[in-house]
Design an enzyme around this catalytic site. Structure first.
Site, PDB file in Angstrom:
ATOM      1  N   GLU A   1       9.258 -16.223 -19.363  1.00 42.00           N
ATOM      2  CA  GLU A   1      10.100 -15.844 -18.236  1.00 42.00           C
ATOM      3  C   GLU A   1      10.584 -16.998 -17.448  1.00 42.00           C
ATOM      4  OE1 GLU A   1       7.374 -13.208 -15.794  1.00 42.00           O
ATOM      5  OE2 GLU A   1       5.616 -14.284 -16.460  1.00 42.00           O
TER       6      GLU A   1
ATOM      7  N   CYS B   1       9.852  -7.287 -21.943  1.00 37.27           N
ATOM      8  CA  CYS B   1       9.228  -6.221 -21.054  1.00 37.27           C
ATOM      9  C   CYS B   1       9.766  -6.273 -19.561  1.00 37.27           C
ATOM     10  CB  CYS B   1       7.743  -6.650 -21.032  1.00 37.27           C
ATOM     11  SG  CYS B   1       7.252  -7.998 -20.555  1.00 37.27           S
TER      12      CYS B   1
ATOM     13  N   HIS C   1       0.710  -1.287   0.008  1.00 35.46           N
ATOM     14  CA  HIS C   1      -0.186  -0.007  -0.286  1.00 35.46           C
ATOM     15  C   HIS C   1       1.013   1.363  -0.070  1.00 35.46           C
ATOM     16  CE1 HIS C   1      -3.419  -2.405   0.890  1.00 35.46           C
ATOM     17  NE2 HIS C   1      -4.153  -1.545   0.313  1.00 35.46           N
TER      18      HIS C   1
ATOM     19  N   ASP D   1      11.850 -12.250 -13.929  1.00 34.99           N
ATOM     20  CA  ASP D   1      11.583 -13.546 -13.657  1.00 34.99           C
ATOM     21  C   ASP D   1      12.558 -14.562 -14.151  1.00 34.99           C
ATOM     22  OD1 ASP D   1       9.895 -13.598 -11.631  1.00 34.99           O
ATOM     23  OD2 ASP D   1       8.272 -13.274 -12.889  1.00 34.99           O
TER      24      ASP D   1
HETATM   25  C1  PEP Z   1       9.004  -9.917 -15.733  1.00 28.97           C
HETATM   26  O1  PEP Z   1       9.177 -10.933 -15.082  1.00 28.97           O
HETATM   27  O2  PEP Z   1      10.162  -9.692 -16.431  1.00 28.97           O
HETATM   28  C2  PEP Z   1       8.035  -9.258 -15.745  1.00 28.97           C
HETATM   29  C3  PEP Z   1       7.954  -8.268 -16.746  1.00 28.97           C
HETATM   30  O3  PEP Z   1       6.827  -9.304 -15.004  1.00 28.97           O
HETATM   31  P1  PEP Z   1       6.749  -8.977 -13.464  1.00 28.97           P
HETATM   32  O4  PEP Z   1       8.000  -8.087 -12.841  1.00 28.97           O
HETATM   33  O5  PEP Z   1       5.545  -8.423 -13.368  1.00 28.97           O
HETATM   34  O6  PEP Z   1       6.890 -10.585 -12.871  1.00 28.97           O
HETATM   35 MG    MG Z   2       7.219 -11.849 -14.160  1.00 29.68          MG
END
Ligand code: PEP
Ligand code: MG
Length: 592
Positions: A442, A513, A200, A466
C-alpha cells in the site's frame, strides 16, 4: 438562515460512509456542548454544602451512566456498552474524588470550579504517564468530568435526550456518552462533521444498523433544525433538502438495488469464476468477530482482511493476549477451511485512540503509523503475534503486516514473529509451524521493490486505499482533493500490475483488499492484471461475484493491456464501464 431558501435545496455533500443504508428525514442538530464555569470564593460554612452537592452529582452521574449502558446493551446486544465501564471506574476513583474534596476544603472555591480544575489536572497526569492503558483513560476522565459538571449545573444535556419523532442527527462531533444518550428507535441516521470509520458514532451506528456518514467537515453549520436531509451510508453522500426529483430517484434506486441484491443471493454457493474458466478467490473484509455471520451468508471464501485494530478501537482499550487469542480462534474455527487473514495493528493516520499516540503529528498519514508504530512500541505487536500464533492451531490463520515500505521493515517485523515463536516453543505452546505470512502493498515503494519482497513472503494484498493516496499525493480523507483520488490513474494501475507480476514470478498470490476491489467498475481491470484474490465488504461479495462470472478473462486481459498503453484516466474508466455494462447491466447502480 431560512430552512427552505430555494438555493439550499438539493445540495449534495460528500463524506465517508461508515454505516450502510439510506435514510431520509428531518434534522436534529446537536450543538457542541461547552460548559462555562466561573471561579467563585465560598465561605467556610459553605464547604460542607459544596461537598454534599458534589456527592449528589457523583451519584446522579453514576446512575445516568448505568442507564445509558443498560439501554445500549439492550439495543445493540453487543459489547459496545463496555466503553462505559471505564467511565464508571473514573467515578469510583478515590484519587480523583479525594483531590476534589480536599480542593474545596483547602481553596474555598465553588465546587464547579474545583471539579473542572481537578478533571483537567487528573487528565494531565494520566496523559503524561508512560503507560498506554492509563493514557487511554484521559478521554474518559474528561467525559465524566463534563457530565459531573452538567449535573452540578442542572444542564439538560447530561440526561438522555428524548427524541419523540424520527430524526437524523447532525453534529460537529459526538463523545461516547453523547452518542449513547441519543441511541433509540427514533434515530434514523447520523451525519457528522468530524470522524472516520473508527469514531464512536461510526462504531455505534454499525452496531445499531443505522446509516451514518461522517467526515462531512461542516454539515453542522450548513443545516438548521427543520431542514430535511438524505444520507446514503454506502456511498458517503448527503443531500440537503433533497428535491422531489432527487427523492424519487433515490426511492427508485433503493428499491431497484434491493431487488437486485436479493436476486444475487442465488450466487452464494457458486464459484468466482469467469465465463471462460478463470478462477479467483473472493473473500471478505471485516473488523471483528460479530461480522462472521455476514461473511458466511455472503458466500465469501474466508476473510482476506481482518482490520484487527478495530477490536481495540471499538472498546477504546487494548484487548489482552488472552482475549485476542480467543477471538481469533473463534473466527478461524467458524471460517474453516477458508482462511482468516489477520492484519496486525494498523493504528495512526485516521485511526487513533484518543490518546494512543504520545505525540501529535502534523502529517499523521506520513508519520509514525501502522507497522512503524508497532515496531517503535513493540509491546502490543509482540502480544498480538503471540495471540495469532497461539490461535493458529485452529482453522486456517494467516498473518499480514500493514504498510510495509521495504525489506528493512519486513525483516524487523519478521524478527518479532521469530521471537514470539521461540517464546512459545520454550513455553511448550503449540502453533502452526507453516503459518503463512504476507504483507499489504500500500506504499508505492513496496510495489517498486515487489520482486525483492515477493521472495520473502507467502502472499501480497494490495491496499489500494492507501496506495492511491500515496501514489497520487491525495489525502484519502480530504474532501477538497477527492476529485484527484483516482483508482484508474495509470500510475496506480502500473503499480498494481508490477506487484501482481512480481508475485507470480515468485510463485505467490496477490490480492486486492482496498475499496477498489468492491467497485464492479474496477473488476475488469483487476482481473485483467491477473489479481488472484479480491477481498471486499461482505455486502459487496455477491455483486463482485456476479461481475466476475459475467466477464471473460481474455477480454479483461485485453482491456488491462490497453489501459497501460497510453489511455487517459477517463478512457480507462469508460472502456471498463462499457465492458462490465455489456455483460452485467444489472450492476450499473454499483459502478463508481
Ligand atoms: C487499504 O489501505 O487499502 C486498506 C485496505 O487498509 P485500510 O483501509 O485499513 O488503510
Ligand atoms: Mg491501508
Amino acid at each position: 438562515m431560512e430552512a427552505n431558501e430555494p438555493n439550499r435545496s438539493g445540495i449534495v455533500m460528500r463524506g465517508i460512509g461508515v454505516s450502510p443504508g439510506v435514510a431520509i428525514g428531518p434534522v436534529m442538530l446537536i450543538q457542541a456542548e461547552t460548559v462555562s464555569v466561573f471561579e467563585r470564593p465560598i465561605a467556610d460554612g459553605a464547604v460542607a454544602d459544596e461537598i454534599a452537592r458534589f456527592e449528589e452529582a457523583l451519584i446522579e452521574t453514576r446512575h445516568q451512566i448505568r442507564e445509558i449502558q443498560g439501554a445500549l446493551r439492550e439495543q445493540t446486544h453487543s459489547h459496545d456498552a463496555s466503553i462505559f465501564d471505564a467511565h464508571l471506574m473514573v467515578l469510583d476513583d478515590r484519587t480523583f474524588i479525594d483531590e476534589i474534596i480536599s480542593g474545596v476544603r483547602e481553596r474555598k472555591r465553588n465546587i464547579e470550579f474545583v471539579v473542572q480544575e481537578g478533571t483537567e489536572k487528573y487528565a494531565g497526569v494520566l496523559a503524561a504517564v508512560n503507560d498506554d492503558y492509563l493514557r487511554e483513560r484521559v478521554a474518559d476522565v474528561r467525559d465524566v468530568g463534563k457530565r459531573i459538571l452538567q449535573n452540578l449545573m442542572g444542564s439538560a444535556v447530561a440526561k438522555r435526550i428524548q427524541i419523540d419523532r424520527p430524526h437524523l442527527i447532525v453534529a460537529h462531533d459526538l463523545s461516547p456518552s453523547e452518542t449513547a444518550c441519543l441511541v433509540g428507535e427514533q434515530i434514523l441516521g447520523f451525519a457528522i462533521d468530524l470522524g472516520s470509520p473508527t469514531s464512536h458514532t461510526a462504531v455505534m451506528a454499525r452496531a445499531l444498523s443505522i446509516p451514518a456518514v461522517v467526515g462531512l467537515r461542516n454539515i453542522s453549520v450548513s443545516v438548521v433544525t427543520g431542514d430535511h436531509i438524505l444520507i446514503d451510508g454506502n456511498k458517503g453522500v448527503l443531500i440537503l433538502n433533497p428535491t422531489d426529483e432527487q427523492l424519487q430517484t433515490y426511492d427508485e434506486l433503493a428499491e431497484a438495488r434491493r431487488n437486485i441484491e436479493v436476486g444475487l443471493q442465488r450466487l452464494r454457493t457458486e464459484p468466482a469464476i469467469t465465463c471462460d474458466g478463470h478462477s479467483i478467490v473472493l473473500s471478505a473484509n471485516v473488523e471483528g468477530e460479530n461480522e462472521i455471520p455476514f461473511v458466511q451468508e455472503s458466500g465469501a471464501q474466508g476473510v482476506g482482511l481482518l482490520r484487527s485494530e478495530f477490536m481495540h478501537l471499538s472498546q477504546n482499550r487494548m484487548l489482552d493476549e488472552e482475549e485476542q487469542t480467543r477471538i481469533y480462534r473463534n473466527m478461524a474455527d467458524a471460517l474453516a477451511p477458508h482462511p482468516l487473514i489477520i492484519r496486525t495493528l494498523d493504528i495512526g493516520g485516521d485511526k487513533c485512540f484518543f490518546n494512543m499516540q504520545p505525540f501529535k503529528e502534523d502529517n499523521p498519514f506520513l508519520g509514525l503509523r501502522s507497522i512503524r508504530l508497532s515496531l517503535r512500541y513493540p509491546d502490543y505487536f509482540r502480544q498480538q503475534l503471540r495471540a495469532i500464533l497461539r490461535a493458529s492451531v485452529v482453522g486456517n490463520i494467516r498473518v499480514m503486516y500493514p504498510m510495509i515500505s521495504g525489506v528493512g521493515e519486513l525483516d524487523e517485523a519478521d524478527a518479532y514473529l521469530a521471537e514470539a515463536k521461540r517464546e512459545l516453543e520454550a513455553e511448550g505452546v503449540a502453533y502452526d509451524r507453516s503459518l503463512q505470512r504476507g504483507i499489504m502493498v500500500e506504499v508505492p515503494s513496496a510495489a517498486l521493490v515487489a520482486p525483492i519482497l515477493a521472495a520473502q513472503v507467502d502472499f501480497f494484498s494490495i491496499g489500494t486505499n492507501d496506495l492511491i493516496q500515496y501514489t497520487l499525493a491525495v489525502d484519502r480523507g480530504n474532501e477538497r482533493v477527492a476529485y484527484l483520488y483516482e483508482p484508474t490513474h495509470p500510475a496506480v494501475l502500473q503499480l498494481i500490475r508490477m506487484t501482481v507480476d512480481a508475485a507470480h514470478a515468485h510463485g505467490i498470490w496477490a490480492g486486492v483488499c482496498g475499496e477498489m476491489a468492491a467497485d464492479p467498475l474496477m473488476t475488469p481491470l483487476l482481473l485483467g492484471f491477473g489479481v488472484d484474490e479480491l477481498s471486499v465488504n461482505p455486502r459487496a461479495v455477491p455483486l463482485i461475484k456476479d461481475a466476475v462470472r459475467a466477464l471473460a478473462y481474455h477480454d479483461t486481459q485485453a482491456l488491462a493491456q490497453d489501459a497501460l498503453g497510453g489511455l487517459s484516466v477517463k478512457e480507462i474508466r469508460s472502456r471498463s464501464r462499457q465492458l462490465i455494462e455489456s455483460v452485467a447491466p444489472e450492476l450499473s447502480d454499483w459502478l463508481s
